[in-house]
Design a protein around this motif. Structure first.
Motif, PDB file in Angstrom:
ATOM      1  N   SER A  79      -3.544  16.524  -2.689  1.00  0.00           N
ATOM      2  CA  SER A  79      -3.998  14.960  -2.714  1.00  0.00           C
ATOM      3  C   SER A  79      -5.276  14.806  -1.827  1.00  0.00           C
ATOM      4  CB  SER A  79      -2.930  13.975  -2.084  1.00  0.00           C
ATOM      5  OG  SER A  79      -2.487  14.466  -0.686  1.00  0.00           O
ATOM      6  N   ASP A  80      -5.453  15.741  -0.833  1.00  0.00           N
ATOM      7  CA  ASP A  80      -6.611  15.887  -0.082  1.00  0.00           C
ATOM      8  C   ASP A  80      -6.902  17.048   0.654  1.00  0.00           C
ATOM      9  OD1 ASP A  80      -5.006  15.610   2.112  1.00  0.00           O
ATOM     10  OD2 ASP A  80      -4.963  13.469   1.945  1.00  0.00           O
ATOM     11  N   ASN A 127      -1.175   7.599  -5.991  1.00  0.00           N
ATOM     12  CA  ASN A 127      -2.622   8.080  -5.428  1.00  0.00           C
ATOM     13  C   ASN A 127      -3.214   9.055  -6.462  1.00  0.00           C
ATOM     14  OD1 ASN A 127      -0.984  10.395  -5.856  1.00  0.00           O
ATOM     15  ND2 ASN A 127      -1.384  11.211  -3.540  1.00  0.00           N
ATOM     16  N   SER A 136      -1.174  15.258  -5.988  1.00  0.00           N
ATOM     17  CA  SER A 136      -1.724  13.908  -6.496  1.00  0.00           C
ATOM     18  C   SER A 136      -1.398  14.362  -7.952  1.00  0.00           C
ATOM     19  CB  SER A 136      -3.269  13.941  -6.408  1.00  0.00           C
ATOM     20  OG  SER A 136      -3.681  12.906  -7.090  1.00  0.00           O
ATOM     21  N   SER A 187       0.755  -1.262   0.164  1.00  0.00           N
ATOM     22  CA  SER A 187      -0.142  -0.042   0.019  1.00  0.00           C
ATOM     23  C   SER A 187       0.959   1.438  -0.063  1.00  0.00           C
ATOM     24  CB  SER A 187      -0.999   0.005   1.325  1.00  0.00           C
ATOM     25  OG  SER A 187      -0.276  -0.041   2.331  1.00  0.00           O
ATOM     26  N   ASP A 188       2.166   1.124   0.484  1.00  0.00           N
ATOM     27  CA  ASP A 188       2.990   2.345   0.648  1.00  0.00           C
ATOM     28  C   ASP A 188       3.477   2.838  -0.779  1.00  0.00           C
ATOM     29  OD1 ASP A 188       2.880   2.470   3.203  1.00  0.00           O
ATOM     30  OD2 ASP A 188       4.389   1.250   3.667  1.00  0.00           O
ATOM     31  N   ARG A 225       2.724   8.927  -4.842  1.00  0.00           N
ATOM     32  CA  ARG A 225       2.228   8.118  -3.977  1.00  0.00           C
ATOM     33  C   ARG A 225       1.580   8.490  -2.907  1.00  0.00           C
ATOM     34  NH1 ARG A 225       7.896   6.059  -2.432  1.00  0.00           N
ATOM     35  NH2 ARG A 225       6.619   4.844  -0.929  1.00  0.00           N
ATOM     36  N   HIS A 226       0.690   7.547  -2.216  1.00  0.00           N
ATOM     37  CA  HIS A 226      -0.050   7.866  -0.740  1.00  0.00           C
ATOM     38  C   HIS A 226       1.050   8.330   0.126  1.00  0.00           C
ATOM     39  CE1 HIS A 226      -3.883   6.495  -1.983  1.00  0.00           C
ATOM     40  NE2 HIS A 226      -3.266   5.312  -2.357  1.00  0.00           N
ATOM     41  N   GLY A 227       0.669   9.459   0.866  1.00  0.00           N
ATOM     42  CA  GLY A 227       1.583  10.142   1.444  1.00  0.00           C
ATOM     43  C   GLY A 227       2.046  11.520   1.068  1.00  0.00           C
TER      44      GLY A 227
END
Length: 226
Positions: free
Chosen positions: A190-191, A19, A164, A14-15, A158-160
């Motif tokens: 990304s968020d 994203n 994005s 998942s790392d 990537r996530h983190g």
């Protein structure tokens, strides 16, 4: 600047997940005019000189993370994926017919200074910022361009990562021998919680772009090598 070579890691699958969905969007020139919905496009080009020697020297630096290192952007946690599950890029001939996948090389693919060469599927953490304000950003090399007159690679977030999207670093040599570096990206926060970091990054975008585009110029590259 910190670079850590390939080593064992505690990262899980998942790392390593990207994203964003528009993987490979920066391959097309049209993405600047028609970006994915909600994404902010950007493109800038700098002439680096001319001649085969200039192109080859710039390509060698670019493909060993030199564009980041010379710009003062820290690069760490370089990881090569398990070769059995590696991200294999498909090559195409001049007619667009798919050829055999380009399998990434192993950890022996090192530059002259011991820094791992950029490989499709490689993951890393880059750290942007100025002064005390630093933002770690996990990325993955989503594709590599390796042609006689075109060298480069694109990093996907990537996530983190506070953003994005995707960023391409492309070195080209035209029919006159002129060498150019192009940076092309499509990005968004990304968020919601990363809106502020992204805003700060955009405030410094002009300075960041100036540093990146001039990183492979002979004057800066020579000073870095010395």
């Amino acid at each position: 600047m910190t670079i850590v070579g390939p080593r064992r890691t505690t990262q899980n699958d998942s790392d390593r997940v990207l994203n964003y969905a528009a993987i490979g969007a920066t391959r097309s020139d049209e993405v600047v005019a028609f970006p994915p919905h909600g994404y902010r496009p950007f493109e800038a080009t700098q002439r680096l000189g001319s001649g085969d020697a200039r192109f080859e020297a710039a390509a060698q630096l670019l493909m060993s993370w030199g564009i980041h290192r010379i710009s003062g952007i820290a690069v760490s946690d370089l990881q090569l994926e398990n070769p059995k599950r590696a991200y294999a890029e498909v090559a195409y001939d001049q007619d667009g017919k798919p050829l055999a996948p380009r399998l990434p090389v192993d950890a022996a693919g090192m530059g002259a200074d011991g820094v791992p060469q950029v490989i499709a599927g490689m993951t890393a953490t880059v750290e942007y910022g100025w002064g005390p304000f630093r933002t770690p950003a996990p990325v993955k090399v989503v594709y590599v361009i390796d042609e006689p007159d075109r060298k480069g690679f694109a990093c996907g977030t990537r996530h983190g990562h506070p953003a994005s999207g995707e960023e391409l670093f492309l070195l080209t040599r035209d029919e006159t021998g002129s060498v150019h570096l192009t940076v092309r990206s499509v990005m968004r926060a990304s968020d919601a919680k990363h809106m502020l970091p992204m805003t700060l990054m955009r405030v410094g975008e002009r300075q960041y772009t100036k540093r990146i585009l001039s990183a492979l110029h002979p004057t800066r590259a020579a000073a870095f090598a010395a």
